[in-house]
Design an enzyme around this catalytic site. Structure first.
Site, PDB file in Angstrom:
ATOM      1  N   ASN A   1       5.646  -2.947   3.213  1.00  0.00           N
ATOM      2  CA  ASN A   1       6.270  -4.314   2.430  1.00  0.00           C
ATOM      3  C   ASN A   1       6.398  -3.781   1.036  1.00  0.00           C
ATOM      4  O   ASN A   1       5.600  -3.596   0.202  1.00  0.00           O
ATOM      5  CB  ASN A   1       5.502  -5.479   2.460  1.00  0.00           C
TER       6      ASN A   1
ATOM      7  N   LYS B   1       8.217  -5.318  -1.353  1.00  0.00           N
ATOM      8  CA  LYS B   1       8.157  -6.201  -2.319  1.00  0.00           C
ATOM      9  C   LYS B   1       9.414  -5.991  -3.322  1.00  0.00           C
ATOM     10  O   LYS B   1      10.629  -5.456  -2.542  1.00  0.00           O
ATOM     11  CB  LYS B   1       6.905  -6.384  -3.145  1.00  0.00           C
TER      12      LYS B   1
ATOM     13  N   HIS C   1       4.501 -14.511   3.819  1.00  0.00           N
ATOM     14  CA  HIS C   1       3.554 -13.670   2.880  1.00  0.00           C
ATOM     15  C   HIS C   1       2.850 -14.301   1.772  1.00  0.00           C
ATOM     16  O   HIS C   1       3.439 -15.541   1.272  1.00  0.00           O
ATOM     17  CB  HIS C   1       4.536 -12.762   2.244  1.00  0.00           C
TER      18      HIS C   1
ATOM     19  N   GLU D   1       2.633 -13.659  -1.322  1.00  0.00           N
ATOM     20  CA  GLU D   1       3.312 -13.967  -2.498  1.00  0.00           C
ATOM     21  C   GLU D   1       4.405 -15.302  -2.392  1.00  0.00           C
ATOM     22  O   GLU D   1       4.797 -15.853  -3.271  1.00  0.00           O
ATOM     23  CB  GLU D   1       3.925 -12.622  -3.008  1.00  0.00           C
TER      24      GLU D   1
ATOM     25  N   GLU E   1      -3.871 -11.492   6.196  1.00  0.00           N
ATOM     26  CA  GLU E   1      -3.974 -10.773   4.580  1.00  0.00           C
ATOM     27  C   GLU E   1      -4.548 -11.618   3.825  1.00  0.00           C
ATOM     28  O   GLU E   1      -4.015 -12.506   3.443  1.00  0.00           O
ATOM     29  CB  GLU E   1      -2.447 -10.560   4.271  1.00  0.00           C
TER      30      GLU E   1
ATOM     31  N   GLY F   1      -3.058  -5.969  -3.249  1.00  0.00           N
ATOM     32  CA  GLY F   1      -2.857  -5.509  -4.572  1.00  0.00           C
ATOM     33  C   GLY F   1      -3.898  -5.290  -5.449  1.00  0.00           C
ATOM     34  O   GLY F   1      -3.710  -4.991  -6.326  1.00  0.00           O
TER      35      GLY F   1
ATOM     36  N   SER G   1      -4.846  -3.857   0.292  1.00  0.00           N
ATOM     37  CA  SER G   1      -5.287  -2.600  -0.375  1.00  0.00           C
ATOM     38  C   SER G   1      -5.594  -1.694   0.930  1.00  0.00           C
ATOM     39  O   SER G   1      -6.529  -0.885   0.637  1.00  0.00           O
ATOM     40  CB  SER G   1      -6.429  -2.918  -1.045  1.00  0.00           C
TER      41      SER G   1
HETATM   42  C1  PEP Z   1       0.997  -7.042   1.055  1.00  0.00           C
HETATM   43  O1  PEP Z   1       1.993  -7.136   0.198  1.00  0.00           O
HETATM   44  O2  PEP Z   1       1.487  -7.356   2.097  1.00  0.00           O
HETATM   45  C2  PEP Z   1      -0.072  -6.000   0.964  1.00  0.00           C
HETATM   46  C3  PEP Z   1      -0.754  -5.903   1.639  1.00  0.00           C
HETATM   47  O3  PEP Z   1      -0.065  -5.424  -0.478  1.00  0.00           O
HETATM   48  P1  PEP Z   1      -1.207  -4.185  -0.719  1.00  0.00           P
HETATM   49  O4  PEP Z   1      -1.321  -3.304   0.279  1.00  0.00           O
HETATM   50  O5  PEP Z   1      -0.771  -3.631  -2.037  1.00  0.00           O
HETATM   51  O6  PEP Z   1      -2.628  -4.906  -0.928  1.00  0.00           O
END
Ligand code: PEP
Length: 249
Positions: A9, A11, A95, A97, A166, A172, A212
């Protein structure tokens, strides 16, 4: 079930020229055509990604968000059908965000899932608890509520979709759920899906872990029962680090 799905992703990163450059670097780094790779570029870069991945069927593309109406006066939004005609096969829905920065509700997530199915876009539905919810021991309650809402009313014929667990506190941040925490959440999601869809349908749905993920922790996570792939944010932006994750998988 397809397993070892590696999804990226991006973003709000990588416009069209950065997208072309990513694929120029990514394909030579990718020696393994085995895992299923999904990439979610920004909508504005979708056509560049479609061109750049021609001839590489192991890489599929998705859009990061859709609106549930088919067309109309919704400035800035993209309909599911428009995403399909731009070359998207998948869509991220719910998601963290979208939920926590843009205030998307469980009901809106459900409308987006239905809109995706209506146009033949495959939804990758994301669920996960915040740090506060985890500290209050509400992980199960939150993810069960989110998954029930997202699957509410999906048609019998809607067989193809993916889930992602998630945890919001892991996105992040450099923090990753332990394999045991991921296993517990994924097990709950599998059980709830079995209850809603029946065992045969539920066993076909890949459940991805996100938060992450990088090339050092991906193998341990993929060893966990019911972890059928990963959804990667930051580490998917760089072609060589994303290829390293796919290789480790
Ligand atoms: C995400 O945006 O779905 C995500 C898991 O980000 P990151 O890997 O940066 O934690």
């Amino acid at each position: 079930m397809i397993s070892n799905v590696i999804a990226g992703n991006w973003k709000m990163n990588h416009g069209p020229s950065a997208t072309r450059k990513f694929f120029e670097d990514f394909f030579p780094d990718l020696s393994f055509p085995e895992p299923r790779i999904l990439i979610f570029p920004p909508a504005i870069s979708l056509l560049a990604a479609v061109e750049a991945r021609k001839g590489r069927p192991e890489v599929a593309l998705g859009i990061q968000n859709i609106y549930w109406e088919p067309k109309g006066a919704y400035t800035g939004e993209h309909a599911a059908g428009m995403a399909v005609s731009a070359g998207a096969e998948y869509v991220l829905v719910g998601h963290s965000e979208r939920r926590h920065v843009f205030g998307e509700t469980d009901e809106q997530v459900q409308q987006k899932v239905l809109a995706a199915f209506g146009e033949g876009l495959i939804p990758l539905i994301c669920v996960g608890e915040t740090l506060e919810e985890r500290q209050d021991n509400r992980v199960d309650e939150v993810i069960v509520r989110q998954i029930r809402a997202a699957l509410n009313g999906i048609p019998e014929t809607a067989t193809q979709f993916l889930l992602a667990y998630e945890p919001v506190w892991a996105i992040g941040t450099g923090e990753t759920a332990t394999p045991s925490d991921a296993g517990s959440a994924h097990g709950i999601l599998r059980d709830v899906m079995t209850e809603i869809l029946g065992g045969d349908r539920a066993s076909e749905v890949p459940i991805l872990y996100g938060g992450s993920v990088n090339s050092s922790n991906v193998s341990d996570l993929l060893d966990v029962p019911n972890v059928n792939g990963v959804l990667v944010g930051n580490a998917s932006l760089d072609a060589s680090s994303f290829a390293a994750i796919a290789e480790s998988a």
